[in-house]
Scaffold this motif. Structure first.
Motif, PDB file in Angstrom:
ATOM      1  N   GLY A 126       0.806  -1.212   0.000  1.00 35.77           N
ATOM      2  CA  GLY A 126       0.000   0.000   0.000  1.00 35.77           C
ATOM      3  C   GLY A 126       0.833   1.251   0.000  1.00 35.77           C
ATOM      4  O   GLY A 126       0.292   2.359  -0.062  1.00 35.77           O
ATOM      5  N   GLU A 127       2.150   1.105   0.076  1.00 35.11           N
ATOM      6  CA  GLU A 127       3.042   2.260   0.146  1.00 35.11           C
ATOM      7  C   GLU A 127       3.863   2.429  -1.116  1.00 35.11           C
ATOM      8  O   GLU A 127       4.298   3.533  -1.426  1.00 35.11           O
ATOM      9  CB  GLU A 127       3.985   2.117   1.350  1.00 35.11           C
ATOM     10  N   GLU A 128       4.119   1.349  -1.831  1.00 35.79           N
ATOM     11  CA  GLU A 128       4.984   1.400  -2.998  1.00 35.79           C
ATOM     12  C   GLU A 128       4.236   0.890  -4.219  1.00 35.79           C
ATOM     13  O   GLU A 128       3.303   0.083  -4.113  1.00 35.79           O
ATOM     14  CB  GLU A 128       6.242   0.547  -2.789  1.00 35.79           C
ATOM     15  N   ALA A 129       4.667   1.344  -5.380  1.00 38.63           N
ATOM     16  CA  ALA A 129       4.119   0.843  -6.627  1.00 38.63           C
ATOM     17  C   ALA A 129       4.706  -0.528  -6.926  1.00 38.63           C
ATOM     18  O   ALA A 129       5.715  -0.950  -6.347  1.00 38.63           O
ATOM     19  CB  ALA A 129       4.408   1.819  -7.764  1.00 38.63           C
ATOM     20  N   VAL A 130       4.076  -1.222  -7.858  1.00 39.63           N
ATOM     21  CA  VAL A 130       4.534  -2.566  -8.216  1.00 39.63           C
ATOM     22  C   VAL A 130       5.966  -2.534  -8.740  1.00 39.63           C
ATOM     23  O   VAL A 130       6.789  -3.399  -8.405  1.00 39.63           O
ATOM     24  CB  VAL A 130       3.578  -3.181  -9.258  1.00 39.63           C
ATOM     25  N   ASP A 131       6.299  -1.516  -9.527  1.00 35.76           N
ATOM     26  CA  ASP A 131       7.651  -1.441 -10.085  1.00 35.76           C
ATOM     27  C   ASP A 131       8.699  -1.232  -9.001  1.00 35.76           C
ATOM     28  O   ASP A 131       9.823  -1.739  -9.101  1.00 35.76           O
ATOM     29  CB  ASP A 131       7.730  -0.305 -11.108  1.00 35.76           C
ATOM     30  N   GLN A 132       8.363  -0.501  -7.958  1.00 42.12           N
ATOM     31  CA  GLN A 132       9.318  -0.309  -6.861  1.00 42.12           C
ATOM     32  C   GLN A 132       9.605  -1.627  -6.151  1.00 42.12           C
ATOM     33  O   GLN A 132      10.755  -1.916  -5.818  1.00 42.12           O
ATOM     34  CB  GLN A 132       8.765   0.711  -5.867  1.00 42.12           C
ATOM     35  N   VAL A 147       6.040 -15.107  -6.411  1.00 40.98           N
ATOM     36  CA  VAL A 147       5.245 -14.349  -5.453  1.00 40.98           C
ATOM     37  C   VAL A 147       4.236 -13.502  -6.214  1.00 40.98           C
ATOM     38  O   VAL A 147       4.613 -12.764  -7.137  1.00 40.98           O
ATOM     39  CB  VAL A 147       6.131 -13.453  -4.568  1.00 40.98           C
ATOM     40  N   ALA A 148       2.965 -13.609  -5.846  1.00 46.34           N
ATOM     41  CA  ALA A 148       1.932 -12.769  -6.453  1.00 46.34           C
ATOM     42  C   ALA A 148       1.991 -11.391  -5.810  1.00 46.34           C
ATOM     43  O   ALA A 148       1.968 -11.264  -4.586  1.00 46.34           O
ATOM     44  CB  ALA A 148       0.558 -13.398  -6.265  1.00 46.34           C
ATOM     45  N   LEU A 149       2.069 -10.345  -6.644  1.00 39.80           N
ATOM     46  CA  LEU A 149       2.303  -8.990  -6.169  1.00 39.80           C
ATOM     47  C   LEU A 149       1.135  -8.091  -6.567  1.00 39.80           C
ATOM     48  O   LEU A 149       0.580  -8.217  -7.657  1.00 39.80           O
ATOM     49  CB  LEU A 149       3.610  -8.447  -6.746  1.00 39.80           C
ATOM     50  N   ALA A 150       0.756  -7.187  -5.656  1.00 40.08           N
ATOM     51  CA  ALA A 150      -0.309  -6.229  -5.942  1.00 40.08           C
ATOM     52  C   ALA A 150      -0.039  -4.945  -5.171  1.00 40.08           C
ATOM     53  O   ALA A 150       0.618  -4.961  -4.127  1.00 40.08           O
ATOM     54  CB  ALA A 150      -1.680  -6.791  -5.568  1.00 40.08           C
ATOM     55  N   ALA A 151      -0.550  -3.837  -5.709  1.00 41.10           N
ATOM     56  CA  ALA A 151      -0.483  -2.540  -5.042  1.00 41.10           C
ATOM     57  C   ALA A 151      -1.916  -2.053  -4.860  1.00 41.10           C
ATOM     58  O   ALA A 151      -2.582  -1.688  -5.831  1.00 41.10           O
ATOM     59  CB  ALA A 151       0.334  -1.542  -5.859  1.00 41.10           C
ATOM     60  N   GLU A 152      -2.399  -2.078  -3.632  1.00 38.24           N
ATOM     61  CA  GLU A 152      -3.796  -1.762  -3.345  1.00 38.24           C
ATOM     62  C   GLU A 152      -3.930  -1.293  -1.905  1.00 38.24           C
ATOM     63  O   GLU A 152      -3.193  -1.754  -1.028  1.00 38.24           O
ATOM     64  CB  GLU A 152      -4.671  -2.998  -3.570  1.00 38.24           C
ATOM     65  N   THR A 153      -4.872  -0.350  -1.684  1.00 36.94           N
ATOM     66  CA  THR A 153      -5.120   0.140  -0.334  1.00 36.94           C
ATOM     67  C   THR A 153      -6.576  -0.042   0.091  1.00 36.94           C
ATOM     68  O   THR A 153      -6.880   0.137   1.265  1.00 36.94           O
ATOM     69  CB  THR A 153      -4.757   1.631  -0.215  1.00 36.94           C
ATOM     70  N   ASN A 154      -7.460  -0.367  -0.839  1.00 37.12           N
ATOM     71  CA  ASN A 154      -8.858  -0.570  -0.490  1.00 37.12           C
ATOM     72  C   ASN A 154      -9.056  -1.949   0.104  1.00 37.12           C
ATOM     73  O   ASN A 154      -8.707  -2.960  -0.502  1.00 37.12           O
ATOM     74  CB  ASN A 154      -9.742  -0.401  -1.726  1.00 37.12           C
ATOM     75  N   ILE A 175      -0.614  -1.709   7.339  1.00 31.23           N
ATOM     76  CA  ILE A 175      -1.978  -1.615   7.829  1.00 31.23           C
ATOM     77  C   ILE A 175      -2.431  -0.165   7.925  1.00 31.23           C
ATOM     78  O   ILE A 175      -3.625   0.138   7.804  1.00 31.23           O
ATOM     79  CB  ILE A 175      -2.095  -2.321   9.204  1.00 31.23           C
ATOM     80  N   GLN A 176      -1.502   0.793   8.106  1.00 31.37           N
ATOM     81  CA  GLN A 176      -1.880   2.201   8.223  1.00 31.37           C
ATOM     82  C   GLN A 176      -2.309   2.813   6.892  1.00 31.37           C
ATOM     83  O   GLN A 176      -2.879   3.892   6.866  1.00 31.37           O
ATOM     84  CB  GLN A 176      -0.724   3.024   8.803  1.00 31.37           C
ATOM     85  N   THR A 177      -2.020   2.148   5.771  1.00 33.95           N
ATOM     86  CA  THR A 177      -2.407   2.695   4.467  1.00 33.95           C
ATOM     87  C   THR A 177      -3.758   2.187   3.996  1.00 33.95           C
ATOM     88  O   THR A 177      -4.292   2.697   3.009  1.00 33.95           O
ATOM     89  CB  THR A 177      -1.345   2.334   3.411  1.00 33.95           C
ATOM     90  N   LEU A 178      -4.327   1.196   4.662  1.00 31.16           N
ATOM     91  CA  LEU A 178      -5.588   0.612   4.220  1.00 31.16           C
ATOM     92  C   LEU A 178      -6.779   1.465   4.644  1.00 31.16           C
ATOM     93  O   LEU A 178      -6.723   2.187   5.637  1.00 31.16           O
ATOM     94  CB  LEU A 178      -5.752  -0.799   4.780  1.00 31.16           C
ATOM     95  N   TRP A 179      -7.860   1.347   3.883  1.00 28.59           N
ATOM     96  CA  TRP A 179      -9.096   2.043   4.214  1.00 28.59           C
ATOM     97  C   TRP A 179     -10.273   1.215   3.712  1.00 28.59           C
ATOM     98  O   TRP A 179     -10.160   0.450   2.753  1.00 28.59           O
ATOM     99  CB  TRP A 179      -9.142   3.440   3.590  1.00 28.59           C
TER     100      TRP A 179
END
Length: 458
Positions: A126-132, A147-154, A175-179
């Protein structure tokens, strides 16, 4: 239908206030009250609806089937040791640490090893993009790990993905980036952190997927957000260390499936975090010859004996109030040790500054370090170095007695393994057939007499 009023929630302790104030009355923090929408009271219709879904409470006995817990081992021995032997399926872990200390690097290495061991894993950032994350994986040599990778905060999107993919282990960073769209509060607030953590822990228990949550820490070193999150999860791990030092310490402060206060030691390098199999040798690696004010403490970190150097400096103070500076130990306990040395041994520290440091940045909390700290202070005050082949441990009472501590045999075996030949320890440690020569100490007066005798021999 009753109206939902707004409330003000402290982001440090989670206490609820009816109106805004600059300072929280419960924890004393300033400017931490954030306005949040309170949940509407449950009406009569809702109560009757819930009442229709109530089921009978099922009770069981204590003599049911309870075999050995299965675990997913990451093949990182230090990480598995802190977890109690590996990650238990269906468990929830919370990993906290300072920014940039290496939390994401450690967990990425762990899930990559698990994925290479045929354990299905998902890493949600939730803090970094997939490319990072991909660039970090390439730098660590983990780009080929499945490893399955995702960038998501919802939260809803994350739960939908976990339910469809059915992984065995999922890492949520952080956990602090989720909503969740069920709340109007901003991400990182107490309400959002509590709600998201509760849903993820519930999913872990129902599905059997192990959830690893990454948490931010406050300036006081505590995991940010409500403390109820630490009660929800099965284990709380703190990743400690100074960025100026090359090694890091992973410490378990809560573990429902293993021992607490267990530590794992890692060394930060260009290829990521490398585990340190013998931390005692690492902490004593740069130790020089006989130096006044240095004592080797034989301590216990969980089930592991660890030897580290305690350094003290006693110098004349130009100030009216002498300094008492402590790094890596409890400053209140240092004041107690100095008071006992003054009252029981006649040493004076009224016009002297006292500096105490635990070498390597390790933090010591057990009372067994009392005698080692006292030995380092006496050595510096008398300008009498301790022998390089001696270790020290024991608990000091206010009467000046030196009391026995637990696991003395393990401490002495670790000292013998690293080449130490003698120990200053409580009288009980000299019983039996210890692996090193033990000088039993009945009180602090014996400690001062022993160090003074060594000074005369030199």
């Amino acid at each position: 239908m009753a109206r939902a009023d707004n409330q003000y929630v402290c982001q440090s302790c989670g206490s609820v206030h009816a109106k805004w104030a600059g300072r929280c009355d419960d924890c004393g923090s300033w400017n931490t009250l954030i306005e949040e929408v309170a949940s509407a009271p449950v009406g009569t219709a809702a109560k009757s609806k819930k009442a229709g879904r109530r089921g009978r409470l099922e009770l069981v006995t204590l003599d049911g089937d309870g075999g050995e817990l299965p675990r997913h081992q990451s093949r990182i021995a230090e990480f598995d040791r802190v977890c109690g032997g590996g990650i238990v399926p269906g468990s929830a872990l919370l990993v906290g640490g300072d920014p940039g200390i290496g939390k994401s690097t450690l967990l990425l290495q762990a899930v990559a090893n698990l994925a290479n061991n045929d354990v299905s894993t998902i890493y949600v950032s939730g803090e970094e993009a997939v490319d990072q994350v991909r660039r970090r994986a390439r730098r660590l040599g983990l780009a080929d790990a499945p490893v399955a990778l995702a960038a998501e905060t919802n939260l809803e999107n994350i739960l939908d993905g976990l339910k469809s993919e059915k992984p065995q282990i999922a890492v949520i960073d952080s956990i602090q980036t989720l909503w969740t769209d069920q709340l109007a509060a901003a991400p990182g607030t107490v309400a959002q952190v509590r709600a998201c953590a509760q849903e993820l822990v519930r999913f872990a228990k129902k599905s059997g997927c192990a959830i690893v949550l990454v948490g931010h820490v406050t300036k006081d070193g505590q995991i940010a957000g409500p403390r109820v999150v630490e009660h929800m999860v099965d284990g709380v791990l703190y990743f400690e260390g100074e960025r100026s030092h090359q090694f890091r310490i992973l410490r378990a402060v809560k573990n429902r499936f293993g021992p607490t206060d267990e530590i794992g030691v890692f060394e930060m390098g260009e290829a990521g975090l490398q585990e340190v199999e013998n931390p005692s040798a690492l902490f004593l690696n740069d130790r020089g010859n006989q130096t006044p004010g240095a004592a080797v403490f034989a301590g216990m970190e969980g089930t592991r004996p660890v030897l580290t150097e305690i350094q003290a400096l006693v110098a004349a103070s130009p100030l009216g109030t002498p300094r008492r500076t402590v790094v890596g130990w409890d400053s209140g306990r240092l004041s107690m040790v100095l008071a006992v040395l003054e009252a029981r041994c006649g040493l004076s520290f009224g016009g002297r500054d006292v500096y105490l440091n635990v070498a390597g940045g390790l933090k010591i909390g057990e009372p067994a370090a009392d005698v080692a700290v006292a030995a380092a202070i006496i050595s510096s005050a008398l300008n009498a170095p301790l022998p390089v082949d001696a270790v020290v441990f024991g608990e000091m009472s206010l009467s000046g007695d030196i009391r026995a501590v637990g696991r003395s045999e393990a401490r002495l075996k670790e000292a013998a393994k690293l080449g130490f030949l003698q120990a200053l320890a409580p009288l009980s440690a000299s019983e039996g057939n210890p692996p090193v020569s033990v000088r039993g100490l009945g009180g602090v007066a014996d400690l001062v007499a022993t160090i003074s005798a060594w000074q005369l021999e030199d």
